[in-house]
Write an enzyme that holds these catalytic residues in place. Structure first.
Site, PDB file in Angstrom:
ATOM      1  N   GLU A   1     -10.438  18.899 111.728  1.00  0.00           N
ATOM      2  CA  GLU A   1     -12.238  18.966 111.517  1.00  0.00           C
ATOM      3  C   GLU A   1     -12.481  18.732 112.712  1.00  0.00           C
ATOM      4  OE1 GLU A   1     -12.295  20.822 108.910  1.00  0.00           O
ATOM      5  OE2 GLU A   1     -10.335  20.957 107.796  1.00  0.00           O
TER       6      GLU A   1
ATOM      7  N   SER B   1      -6.882   5.302 121.746  1.00  0.00           N
ATOM      8  CA  SER B   1      -5.954   6.175 122.655  1.00  0.00           C
ATOM      9  C   SER B   1      -4.366   5.266 121.980  1.00  0.00           C
ATOM     10  CB  SER B   1      -5.732   5.805 124.238  1.00  0.00           C
ATOM     11  OG  SER B   1      -6.724   4.546 123.670  1.00  0.00           O
ATOM     12  N   GLU B   2      -4.542   4.356 121.328  1.00  0.00           N
ATOM     13  CA  GLU B   2      -3.251   3.420 121.117  1.00  0.00           C
ATOM     14  C   GLU B   2      -2.343   3.484 120.038  1.00  0.00           C
ATOM     15  OE1 GLU B   2      -3.353  -0.456 122.100  1.00  0.00           O
ATOM     16  OE2 GLU B   2      -0.907  -1.270 121.716  1.00  0.00           O
TER      17      GLU B   2
ATOM     18  N   LYS C   1      -6.140   5.235 109.677  1.00  0.00           N
ATOM     19  CA  LYS C   1      -6.808   4.898 110.705  1.00  0.00           C
ATOM     20  C   LYS C   1      -8.517   4.605 110.927  1.00  0.00           C
ATOM     21  CE  LYS C   1      -7.239   5.581 115.280  1.00  0.00           C
ATOM     22  NZ  LYS C   1      -9.005   4.375 115.182  1.00  0.00           N
TER      23      LYS C   1
ATOM     24  N   GLU D   1     -22.484  19.964 122.312  1.00  0.00           N
ATOM     25  CA  GLU D   1     -22.641  19.014 120.513  1.00  0.00           C
ATOM     26  C   GLU D   1     -23.683  17.906 121.029  1.00  0.00           C
ATOM     27  OE1 GLU D   1     -19.285  17.305 118.329  1.00  0.00           O
ATOM     28  OE2 GLU D   1     -20.276  17.924 116.801  1.00  0.00           O
ATOM     29  N   ILE D   2     -24.922  18.013 120.151  1.00  0.00           N
ATOM     30  CA  ILE D   2     -25.951  16.673 120.562  1.00  0.00           C
ATOM     31  C   ILE D   2     -25.224  15.613 120.230  1.00  0.00           C
ATOM     32  CG2 ILE D   2     -28.038  16.486 120.866  1.00  0.00           C
ATOM     33  CD1 ILE D   2     -28.998  19.114 120.778  1.00  0.00           C
TER      34      ILE D   2
END
Ligand code: NAP
Length: 506
Positions: free
Chosen positions: A262, A221-222, A187, A395-396
């Site tokens: 990761e 989320s799904e 995905k 984290e930018i």
């Protein structure tokens, strides 16, 4: 990326429509919903894709499970032949694939070409492992017995990838998963699904048997959640943010799926007074600003030795001001747009907070006025930033770099390690003691010493702390896709009674 009703999207535009790939068939989603894919350089819709559902994800997993036993039974060299062919097709279509990548993600075209070449190399690199998925033969504690440790496929792998390297991250997962005999459902990020689908089309052309590789598109989320939580999935390999990785860990724990995660990075870059400063400057610019600062190994904070700070920082700012920002299709462009409006909003939020807290903006700090459309943001350097600030701790993932002055190398290491992330790090020094201190004491999974990335195939890409679990690349990455199985074999001609009752007569 945005949701659009199917009828509207298909009739109102001439944009191309891509489908999902399940069980060797090109399909739309169960309920016919679509997502628009946008070019971040001009905010135009360039394609529509199906917005998959849980049911689509489930069907893809079932197809992968059906195809797995036959795929596992193929000789590894046969599996490798598909991967070699796929690599060849990727190279054949390199220019076109790079164009698709830049159009959906925004990185300069030359960066896309190099990413596409990297994807081809990933398939070749792991195809070459076909004859080297080696187990062990070990001596037993008893006569005429052997112990063998096999490396078997896990089964069905769910692969979930981010938008920042939409081609390379998927190749880095598919190649080791497939060569070791697993089947896959992948995905992509909803922002950048096209590069994945292009690879799948080429995999089909390479003749990969149906069901071995499936691709679904849809929200994390799904669709992502179904891939993670479904008991068919034996391993989830995901690259993305630490927050999503932590949710995945929780959901996968219900059925104890194996994990390769990761996740986020916050690479420190230390420059010391004995470094080759000309070289360090060039490297520091590249390390922060390639892919518009949206690379997990990008330098996210710079620690500069007080002895050289003024000189180094003013030269750094000059180089940054020379970077060309604009159309990513142009070969003169150094920085394209950020991937989406929300990514740019987040970056703007970081800069505003730093400004409010007294950070000194040496260059950048706003949107480029001349570029009206597209999610562009100026490369930005901020000085006088505190170690505990959001800019140094979070984290930018955008073209902004904070600078912190340090007067002691050990302190620089302490600051570097003061982070929840632990992926990549950079050190510029010619002193061998400092090099060794960096190698052993900077607790990050990668350390670039007097050089920059990208990481190479044979190196393990992995991290300390909340950067995740498992590894990618290298033989260590390959091993994550295998299940160890130990076989104990008795080859005595007669029953081996002392073995059954070793302590009876003691
Ligand atoms: P992200 O928001 O975490 O999304 C990554 C992928 O995970 C997307 O496909 C996303 O789907 C999916 N996802 C999100 N929530 C999920 C859930 N609950 N269950 C299952 N899947 C879920 O990350 P991103 O914004 O795409 O990428 C940027 C991040 O990736 C940065 O933090 C960067 O450091 C990290 N990254 C790490 C590495 C590494 O090697 N360590 C490499 C590259 C990037 P949707 O977005 O479609 O909803």
């Amino acid at each position: 990326m945005s949701t659009s009703p199917k009828a509207k999207s298909l009739s109102a535009s001439k944009v191309r429509h891509y489908k999902m790939y399940i069980n060797g068939e090109w399909v739309d989603s169960e309920d016919g919903e679509l997502l628009d894919v946008m070019n971040p350089a001009n905010e135009r819709v360039i394609a529509t894709v199906p917005k998959g559902t849980r049911l689509d994800a489930k069907k893809a997993l079932e197809a992968a499970a059906r195809a797995q036993p036959k795929w596992e039974d193929l000789a590894p060299v046969k599996r490798a032949s598909y991967l070699f062919k796929l690599a060849q097709l990727i190279r054949r279509d390199k220019e076109r694939l790079a164009g698709v990548l830049t159009a959906e993600q925004g990185k300069p075209l030359y960066e896309s070409k190099s990413e596409i070449e990297g994807s081809a190399q990933n398939f070749e690199y792991y195809a070459e492992y076909a004859r080297r998925i080696e187990g062990d033969v070990l001596p037993s504690d008893f006569p005429r017995q052997s112990i063998m440790i096999l490396k078997l496929p896990i089964g069905v792998v769910a692969s979930i990838t981010p938008w920042n390297f939409p081609s390379a991250t998927v190749a880095r997962k598919l190649a080791p998963a497939l060569i070791t005999g697993n089947t896959v459902v992948t995905k992509p990020s909803s922002n950048t699904p096209l590069s994945t689908i292009e690879i799948i089309k080429l995999a089909e052309e390479a003749g990969l048997p149906k069901g071995v590789l499936n691709a679904v598109i849809g929200s994390g989320s799904e669709v992502g959640d179904e891939l993670v939580a479904n008991k068919i999935t034996g391993l989830v390999t995901m690259t993305g943010s630490t927050s999503a990785g932590s949710k995945i860990m929780e959901r996968a724990s219900n059925h104890v799926a194996k994990l390769v995660l990761e996740l986020g990075g916050k690479a420190p870059l230390i420059v010391w007074n004995d470094a080759d400063l000309e070289w360090a400057l060039r490297c520091a610019v590249w390390a922060r600003f390639w892919n518009c600062g949206q690379t997990c190994i990008c330098s996210e904070r710079m620690y500069v030795d007080a002895k050289i700070k003024n000189k180094f920082v003013s030269a750094f700012v000059k180089l940054v001001e020379n970077l060309k920002i604009g159309d990513p299709m142009s070969k003169n462009t150094d920085l394209g747009p950020m991937v989406s409006k929300s990514a740019r909003d987040t970056t703007e939020g970081f800069v505003e907070k730093a400004r409010d807290e007294g950070g000194k903006i040496l260059t950048g700090g706003s949107r480029p006025h001349e570029l009206r459309a597209g999610f562009f943001y100026e490369p930005t350097v901020i000085d006088d930033v505190d170690q505990n600030s959001q800019l140094v701790q979070e984290e930018i993932f955008g073209p902004v770099v904070p600078i912190v002055e340090v007067d002691d190398f050990e302190k620089a290491i302490e600051y570097a390690n003061d982070s929840k992330y632990g992926l990549s790090s950079y050190v510029f020094t010619k002193d061998s003691n400092r090099v060794l201190k960096a190698m052993y004491k900077i607790k990050f999974g990668e350390c670039y010493i007097n050089q920059v990335g990208p990481e190479q195939l044979q190196g393990a890409h992995t991290g300390f702390r909340q950067t995740g679990v498992g590894a990618e690349g290298s033989r260590y990455g390959l091993e994550c896709y295998t299940q160890l199985k130990t076989c104990y074999i008795d080859w005595n001609d007669k029953p081996n009674l002392p073995y059954l009752f070793p302590y009876r007569n003691k």
